[in-house]
Motif scaffolding. Structure first.
Motif, PDB file in Angstrom:
ATOM      1  N   TYR A   1      44.156  16.763   5.621  1.00  0.00           N
ATOM      2  CA  TYR A   1      42.693  16.825   5.633  1.00  0.00           C
ATOM      3  C   TYR A   1      42.190  17.073   7.056  1.00  0.00           C
ATOM      4  CZ  TYR A   1      43.423  14.027   1.365  1.00  0.00           C
ATOM      5  OH  TYR A   1      43.849  13.550   0.145  1.00  0.00           O
TER       6      TYR A   1
ATOM      7  N   THR B   1      50.165   6.264  -1.644  1.00  0.00           N
ATOM      8  CA  THR B   1      48.757   6.645  -1.589  1.00  0.00           C
ATOM      9  C   THR B   1      48.099   6.376  -0.252  1.00  0.00           C
ATOM     10  OG1 THR B   1      48.252   4.474  -2.492  1.00  0.00           O
ATOM     11  CG2 THR B   1      48.364   6.322  -4.043  1.00  0.00           C
ATOM     12  N   GLU B   2      48.822   5.835   0.708  1.00  0.00           N
ATOM     13  CA  GLU B   2      48.223   5.575   2.017  1.00  0.00           C
ATOM     14  C   GLU B   2      47.761   6.890   2.642  1.00  0.00           C
ATOM     15  OE1 GLU B   2      48.902   1.317   3.229  1.00  0.00           O
ATOM     16  OE2 GLU B   2      47.650   2.943   3.935  1.00  0.00           O
ATOM     17  N   ALA B   3      46.638   6.829   3.344  1.00  0.00           N
ATOM     18  CA  ALA B   3      46.136   7.990   4.079  1.00  0.00           C
ATOM     19  C   ALA B   3      46.051   7.602   5.550  1.00  0.00           C
ATOM     20  CB  ALA B   3      44.774   8.420   3.553  1.00  0.00           C
ATOM     21  N   PHE B   4      46.757   8.348   6.396  1.00  0.00           N
ATOM     22  CA  PHE B   4      46.843   8.022   7.815  1.00  0.00           C
ATOM     23  C   PHE B   4      46.124   9.078   8.641  1.00  0.00           C
ATOM     24  CE2 PHE B   4      49.757   4.641   7.164  1.00  0.00           C
ATOM     25  CZ  PHE B   4      50.585   5.025   6.132  1.00  0.00           C
TER      26      PHE B   4
ATOM     27  N   LEU C   1      43.753   0.447  -6.041  1.00  0.00           N
ATOM     28  CA  LEU C   1      44.078   1.491  -6.999  1.00  0.00           C
ATOM     29  C   LEU C   1      43.561   1.243  -8.411  1.00  0.00           C
ATOM     30  CD1 LEU C   1      47.780   2.133  -5.951  1.00  0.00           C
ATOM     31  CD2 LEU C   1      45.747   3.394  -5.244  1.00  0.00           C
TER      32      LEU C   1
ATOM     33  N   LEU D   1      39.122  13.267  -0.479  1.00  0.00           N
ATOM     34  CA  LEU D   1      38.927  11.924   0.060  1.00  0.00           C
ATOM     35  C   LEU D   1      37.595  11.927   0.797  1.00  0.00           C
ATOM     36  CD1 LEU D   1      40.245   9.176   0.348  1.00  0.00           C
ATOM     37  CD2 LEU D   1      41.419  10.010   2.383  1.00  0.00           C
TER      38      LEU D   1
ATOM     39  N   ARG E   1      41.397   6.158  -6.338  1.00  0.00           N
ATOM     40  CA  ARG E   1      41.810   5.204  -5.306  1.00  0.00           C
ATOM     41  C   ARG E   1      40.655   4.970  -4.342  1.00  0.00           C
ATOM     42  NH1 ARG E   1      43.299  10.208  -4.276  1.00  0.00           N
ATOM     43  NH2 ARG E   1      43.571  11.004  -2.156  1.00  0.00           N
TER      44      ARG E   1
ATOM     45  N   TYR F   1      40.569  20.573   2.958  1.00  0.00           N
ATOM     46  CA  TYR F   1      41.795  19.838   2.744  1.00  0.00           C
ATOM     47  C   TYR F   1      42.834  20.753   2.098  1.00  0.00           C
ATOM     48  CZ  TYR F   1      40.504  19.145  -2.184  1.00  0.00           C
ATOM     49  OH  TYR F   1      40.169  19.324  -3.501  1.00  0.00           O
TER      50      TYR F   1
ATOM     51  N   VAL G   1      44.204  -0.412   0.459  1.00  0.00           N
ATOM     52  CA  VAL G   1      44.154   0.629  -0.558  1.00  0.00           C
ATOM     53  C   VAL G   1      44.035  -0.084  -1.905  1.00  0.00           C
ATOM     54  CG1 VAL G   1      45.298   2.604  -1.609  1.00  0.00           C
ATOM     55  CG2 VAL G   1      45.669   2.103   0.809  1.00  0.00           C
TER      56      VAL G   1
ATOM     57  N   TYR H   1      39.813   3.266  -0.350  1.00  0.00           N
ATOM     58  CA  TYR H   1      40.357   2.777   0.904  1.00  0.00           C
ATOM     59  C   TYR H   1      39.287   2.064   1.716  1.00  0.00           C
ATOM     60  CZ  TYR H   1      43.865   6.502   0.129  1.00  0.00           C
ATOM     61  OH  TYR H   1      44.834   7.322  -0.389  1.00  0.00           O
TER      62      TYR H   1
ATOM     63  N   TYR I   1      49.325  16.044   1.053  1.00  0.00           N
ATOM     64  CA  TYR I   1      47.921  16.300   1.345  1.00  0.00           C
ATOM     65  C   TYR I   1      47.648  16.209   2.843  1.00  0.00           C
ATOM     66  CZ  TYR I   1      46.937  15.716  -3.635  1.00  0.00           C
ATOM     67  OH  TYR I   1      46.909  15.859  -4.984  1.00  0.00           O
TER      68      TYR I   1
ATOM     69  N   TYR J   1      38.829   1.217   5.895  1.00  0.00           N
ATOM     70  CA  TYR J   1      39.349   1.474   7.231  1.00  0.00           C
ATOM     71  C   TYR J   1      38.516   0.737   8.256  1.00  0.00           C
ATOM     72  CZ  TYR J   1      42.049   5.440   5.450  1.00  0.00           C
ATOM     73  OH  TYR J   1      42.934   6.228   4.763  1.00  0.00           O
TER      74      TYR J   1
ATOM     75  N   SER K   1      48.242  12.348   3.517  1.00  0.00           N
ATOM     76  CA  SER K   1      48.446  11.416   2.416  1.00  0.00           C
ATOM     77  C   SER K   1      49.532  11.955   1.514  1.00  0.00           C
ATOM     78  CB  SER K   1      47.148  11.242   1.621  1.00  0.00           C
ATOM     79  OG  SER K   1      47.361  10.459   0.469  1.00  0.00           O
TER      80      SER K   1
END
Lengths: 109, 114
Positions: B33, B101-104, A50, A97, A31, B48, A48, A33, B31, A35, B94
């Protein structure tokens, strides 16, 4: 080892112009991303991606992914001052990531 | 906004003292991090976690340890803080599943080691 490189690292452009930020990565990923970060703030998720050939658009920003070339692009159309910020790409693989160095975009009136 | 909270938001500490930063989530994401952000380096992954008690090293793990005893909490510890660890620290979460699959990111913790 997964490495992510962005270029350019700094971009100064005039309002109304188009430009592209590039994100290259070194190994297969699952994946990708994009930002945005404003000074002193946290990171805001833009896109995102994929799968190979994925394209997403939001306003004046469009992101695409070419997994075979291990390349993603963030295209800016007709830039406006409000787009001034730092843009990061990040690549994910099996939970990890990893971020690129960031591209600071300055849009001048 | 994703439910992710970092504490403290700001901290000044002395060289050689231990420091613990906390990341708390209410999203039940798998997940978590920890990153540090320094000028010219972007965000660099420290450690992580991919589940309770499951953690792994990132790019810059020396001098840092982590623990995750509950899904919702991920702690970052600097055993003996040094001036080179002055930075802004971000936590991220995540889901990791194919459809999630979003990572905040949290709001960040500004740590100064004097």
């Amino acid at each position: 080892e997964l490495k992510v490189e962005q270029n350019p690292l700094f971009l100064s452009m005039q309002e109304g112009k188009n430009y592209t930020i590039y994100c290259n990565y070194s190994t297969t990923s699952d994946r990708l991303y994009w930002y945005r970060q404003d000074p002193g703030k946290s990171l805001e998720s833009l896109f995102v991606l994929l799968s190979n050939g994925a394209v997403k658009q939001e306003g004046r920003l469009m992101a695409s992914l070419d997994t075979k070339a291990r390349l993603s692009t963030l295209h800016i159309t007709a830039a406006v001052h409000d787009l001034s910020a730092t843009y990061f790409c990040a690549v994910g693989l099996k939970g990890k990531l990893i971020f690129g160095q960031g591209t600071t975009l300055q849009v001048k009136p | 906004d994703a439910g992710i909270t970092q504490s403290p938001r700001h901290k000044v500490t002395e060289t050689g003292t231990p420091v613990t930063l906390r990341c708390h989530q209410t999203e039940n994401h798998r997940y978590m991090y920890w990153y540090r952000q320094d000028p010219g380096h972007g965000l660099r992954l420290i450690h992580y976690s991919y589940g309770v008690k499951d953690t792994d090293k990132g790019e810059v793990s020396d001098g840092y340890s982590v623990s995750r005893s509950k899904t919702e909490d991920f702690l970052l510890t600097l055993e003996s803080a040094t001036s080179s660890q002055t930075s802004v620290y971000f936590c991220a979460i995540s889901g990791g599943a194919p459809m999630n699959t979003e990572a905040f990111f949290g709001q960040g913790t500004r740590l100064t080691v004097v």
